[in-house]
Design an enzyme around this catalytic site. Structure first.
Site, short mmCIF file in Angstrom:
data_model
loop_
_atom_site.label_atom_id
_atom_site.label_comp_id
_atom_site.label_asym_id
_atom_site.label_seq_id
_atom_site.Cartn_x
_atom_site.Cartn_y
_atom_site.Cartn_z
N HIS A 10 8.43 0.22 6.33
CA HIS A 10 7.71 1.32 5.69
C HIS A 10 8.56 1.96 4.58
O HIS A 10 8.49 3.15 4.33
CB HIS A 10 7.33 2.37 6.74
CG HIS A 10 5.95 2.96 6.55
ND1 HIS A 10 4.87 2.59 7.31
CD2 HIS A 10 5.48 3.91 5.69
CE1 HIS A 10 3.80 3.30 6.93
NE2 HIS A 10 4.15 4.10 5.95
N ASP B 198 8.50 -6.56 2.32
CA ASP B 198 8.67 -5.45 1.38
C ASP B 198 9.85 -4.58 1.79
O ASP B 198 10.39 -4.70 2.90
CB ASP B 198 7.37 -4.67 1.16
CG ASP B 198 7.01 -3.66 2.27
OD1 ASP B 198 7.87 -3.32 3.10
OD2 ASP B 198 5.85 -3.21 2.27
N GLY B 199 10.28 -3.73 0.85
CA GLY B 199 11.41 -2.83 1.12
C GLY B 199 12.58 -3.12 0.19
O GLY B 199 13.28 -4.12 0.36
N GLY B 200 12.76 -2.28 -0.81
CA GLY B 200 13.96 -2.36 -1.64
C GLY B 200 13.93 -3.35 -2.77
O GLY B 200 14.94 -3.54 -3.46
N ARG C 71 7.39 1.58 -4.13
CA ARG C 71 7.71 2.66 -5.07
C ARG C 71 7.73 2.24 -6.54
O ARG C 71 7.29 3.03 -7.39
CB ARG C 71 9.05 3.31 -4.69
CG ARG C 71 9.00 4.04 -3.33
CD ARG C 71 10.34 4.66 -3.01
NE ARG C 71 10.37 5.33 -1.71
CZ ARG C 71 10.60 4.70 -0.55
NH1 ARG C 71 10.80 3.38 -0.52
NH2 ARG C 71 10.63 5.38 0.58
N LYS D 286 1.24 -5.46 9.35
CA LYS D 286 2.31 -4.93 8.48
C LYS D 286 3.19 -3.95 9.24
O LYS D 286 2.68 -3.00 9.85
CB LYS D 286 1.70 -4.21 7.28
CG LYS D 286 2.71 -3.45 6.44
CD LYS D 286 2.07 -2.81 5.22
CE LYS D 286 3.09 -2.14 4.33
NZ LYS D 286 3.47 -0.80 4.80
N LEU E 39 -5.18 -0.72 6.59
CA LEU E 39 -5.86 0.12 7.58
C LEU E 39 -4.88 0.87 8.48
O LEU E 39 -3.99 0.26 9.10
CB LEU E 39 -6.76 -0.77 8.47
CG LEU E 39 -7.52 -0.04 9.57
CD1 LEU E 39 -8.61 0.85 9.00
CD2 LEU E 39 -8.13 -1.04 10.56
N TYR E 40 -5.06 2.19 8.51
CA TYR E 40 -4.52 2.97 9.62
C TYR E 40 -5.69 3.10 10.59
O TYR E 40 -6.73 3.67 10.23
CB TYR E 40 -4.08 4.37 9.17
CG TYR E 40 -2.76 4.41 8.44
CD1 TYR E 40 -1.61 3.86 8.99
CD2 TYR E 40 -2.66 5.04 7.20
CE1 TYR E 40 -0.40 3.92 8.33
CE2 TYR E 40 -1.44 5.10 6.52
CZ TYR E 40 -0.32 4.54 7.10
OH TYR E 40 0.88 4.60 6.44
N SER F 38 -4.26 1.65 0.02
CA SER F 38 -3.98 2.40 1.26
C SER F 38 -5.25 3.01 1.84
O SER F 38 -6.19 3.35 1.12
CB SER F 38 -2.98 3.50 0.94
OG SER F 38 -2.88 4.42 2.00
N PRO G 283 0.83 -1.21 0.00
CA PRO G 283 0.00 0.00 0.00
C PRO G 283 0.86 1.26 0.00
O PRO G 283 1.79 1.38 0.80
CB PRO G 283 -0.75 -0.11 1.33
CG PRO G 283 0.18 -0.89 2.21
CD PRO G 283 0.89 -1.86 1.32
N THR H 83 -1.47 -1.59 9.56
CA THR H 83 -0.11 -1.04 9.63
C THR H 83 0.21 -0.67 11.08
O THR H 83 -0.54 0.06 11.71
CB THR H 83 0.03 0.17 8.69
OG1 THR H 83 -0.20 -0.31 7.36
CG2 THR H 83 1.40 0.80 8.77
C1 LIG Z 1 5.03 7.28 -1.02
C2 LIG Z 1 4.75 6.16 -0.07
C3 LIG Z 1 3.55 6.11 0.60
C4 LIG Z 1 3.29 5.05 1.48
N1 LIG Z 1 2.06 4.97 2.06
C5 LIG Z 1 1.78 3.93 2.86
C6 LIG Z 1 0.47 3.79 3.40
O1 LIG Z 1 -0.43 4.58 3.14
N2 LIG Z 1 0.26 2.73 4.24
C7 LIG Z 1 1.25 1.81 4.53
O2 LIG Z 1 1.01 0.88 5.29
N3 LIG Z 1 2.49 1.92 4.00
C8 LIG Z 1 2.75 2.94 3.17
N4 LIG Z 1 3.99 3.01 2.59
C9 LIG Z 1 4.98 1.93 2.81
C10 LIG Z 1 4.82 0.84 1.75
O3 LIG Z 1 3.67 0.08 2.00
C11 LIG Z 1 5.99 -0.15 1.72
O4 LIG Z 1 6.23 -0.62 3.01
C12 LIG Z 1 7.27 0.42 1.11
O5 LIG Z 1 7.00 1.33 0.07
C13 LIG Z 1 8.14 -0.73 0.60
O6 LIG Z 1 9.35 -0.26 0.17
P1 LIG Z 1 9.73 0.02 -1.38
O7 LIG Z 1 9.06 1.33 -1.72
O8 LIG Z 1 11.20 0.10 -1.35
O9 LIG Z 1 9.20 -1.13 -2.20
C14 LIG Z 1 4.28 4.06 1.71
C15 LIG Z 1 5.49 4.13 1.03
C16 LIG Z 1 5.74 5.14 0.14
C17 LIG Z 1 7.03 5.16 -0.61
#
Ligand SMILES: Cc1cc2nc3c(=O)[nH]c(=O)nc-3n(C[C@H](O)[C@H](O)[C@H](O)COP(=O)(O)O)c2cc1C
Length: 385
Positions: free
Chosen positions: A272, A303-305, A327, A248, A145-146, A123, A94, A172
């Protein structure tokens, strides 16, 4: 000599130089099309953004030791996650406000999820209405959900997601406070005038949000979102929905154990995307100890990277059921709407299939940790193969 220079020049002007063949190409294209403050919002993270860099660098700290003569020229990459059949173990994390990246917002992203055959997580703070997102794909949509301060409105929001057909709630849990995102501070980041968070428009709850925002975004959120969550909130949430609840934002093994105890249907290992606690452990390094702590009691998503198919393979080899991307899909929709996001997902999928072949894996179950060696002296506890 001159001829060679001419050739070089014409090659760099040719379409080959502007071909979109990897995620970095999409990021560059997205950046060129976005307002700088919007690009910074999507690309940026907390403090020195070390975690953003380390999430990606962690994948480079593991070397692959491929097997040969396994006939693995056409690997089967489809898989199952939480009862759903997916074309590949790659789902969508999300992320907020897709309308800032493309006018079609999250509907474009859902269209891409459908084209790839995978899950999209929408999201709480989406530019598109939840029902419009679920209508755009025949694959499952999960609702992130927030938790809100007001329990009754939280229940309404969850109900809205249920009625729209979402198949899981992703709670989250890594936002007890917002991370300090310095790019946004410097840019005084704000939603454009008139932008609406359609996912938060709830019938009969106009007093909560009626589509207008007369205060800064940070104030809007801090007035409405609940930050002081505890494990009791997970139990409460499970009590108000029949949907499976994923937790999450876990990186500590003891929290993964707690999530399972609280009845979570799955754990999403996430920091995040480096937007919360800077220098937080890269998610890939958090994975092995979480796998050791909870085994296969529930699915584990990381997730992440994730930017390359080899990254997906390494996460699976260390015990993840699937990975999620944040992203990259934003870069895809910003570059070319639903088509761009589809291409981004296809690139990661195709690279993943290629990596499986080259590692001698015919199916996902053949991706095991014996294919990995930690680079140099960096050592992280590995689960048994
Ligand atoms: C611009 C942006 C907005 C995000 N918004 C949310 C969100 O609304 N809720 C949430 O749980 N995580 C949010 N995240 C975190 C993402 O769910 C995810 O953990 C993260 O983007 C993963 O890393 P990556 O961008 O390197 O793939 C956001 C991340 C980014 C970059």
């Amino acid at each position: 000599m001159e001829r060679i220079e001419e050739k070089r020049q014409s090659a760099s002007n040719s379409s080959a130089a502007t071909m979109m063949i990897n995620i970095a190409d999409y990021e560059a294209k997205a950046r060129s099309k976005m307002l700088p403050a919007a690009y910074d919002y999507f690309a940026g993270g907390a403090l020195d953004e070390r975690t953003i860099a380390n999430n990606q660098a962690a994948f480079g700290d593991i070397h692959l030791v491929p097997r040969v003569l396994r006939g693995a020229s056409t690997p089967k990459i489809s898989t199952r996650l939480a009862g759903h059949s997916l074309a590949a173990p790659i789902i969508i994390s999300p992320t907020a406000f897709h309308g800032l990246a493309h006018p079609d917002g999250e509907v474009a992203t859902a269209t891409a999820a459908n084209a790839l055959g995978t899950i999209m997580t929408v999201s709480t703070t989406a530019s598109s209405a939840i029902a419009d997102v679920t209508s755009a794909t025949s694959y499952p949509v999960w609702f992130q959900l927030y938790m809100l301060k007001d329990r009754a409105i939280t229940r309404d929001l969850v109900r809205e997601a249920e009625v729209a057909g979402c198949k899981a709630i992703v709670l989250t849990v890594d936002v007890p406070a917002w991370g300090r995102r310095e790019r946004d501070m410097r840019n005084e980041f704000a939603l454009p005038k008139g932008a609406v968070i359609k996912s938060l428009l709830l019938k009969g709850r106009e007093d909560f949000y009626d589509g207008t925002m007369n205060v800064p975004l940070s104030q809007f959120i801090s007035e409405r979102f609940k930050f002081d969550l505890t494990w009791e909130d997970v139990v409460w949430l499970r009590g108000v929905t029949k949907l499976p609840v994923f937790v999450k934002g876990v990186v500590h093994p003891l929290d993964a154990v707690e999530a399972v105890k609280s009845g979570a249907a799955g754990v999403i290992i996430s920091n995040h995307g480096g937007r919360q606690l800077d220098t937080c452990i890269p998610t890939l390094f958090a994975l092995p100890s979480i796998v050791q702590a909870i085994g296969d009691r529930v699915p584990i998503v990381l997730d992440g990277g994730i930017r390359r198919g080899v990254d997906v393979l390494k996460a699976i080899a260390l015990g993840a059921t699937a990975v999620a991307v944040g992203r990259p899909v934003i870069w895809g929709i910003a570059a070319d709407g639903a088509r761009g996001a589809t291409r981004v997902l296809e690139i990661i999928r195709d690279e993943f299939r290629n990596a499986m072949s080259l590692c001698g894996c015919n199916s996902i179950t053949e991706i095991t940790s014996d294919l990995l060696r930690w680079n140099t002296t960096k050592r992280v506890l590995l689960p048994r193969a």
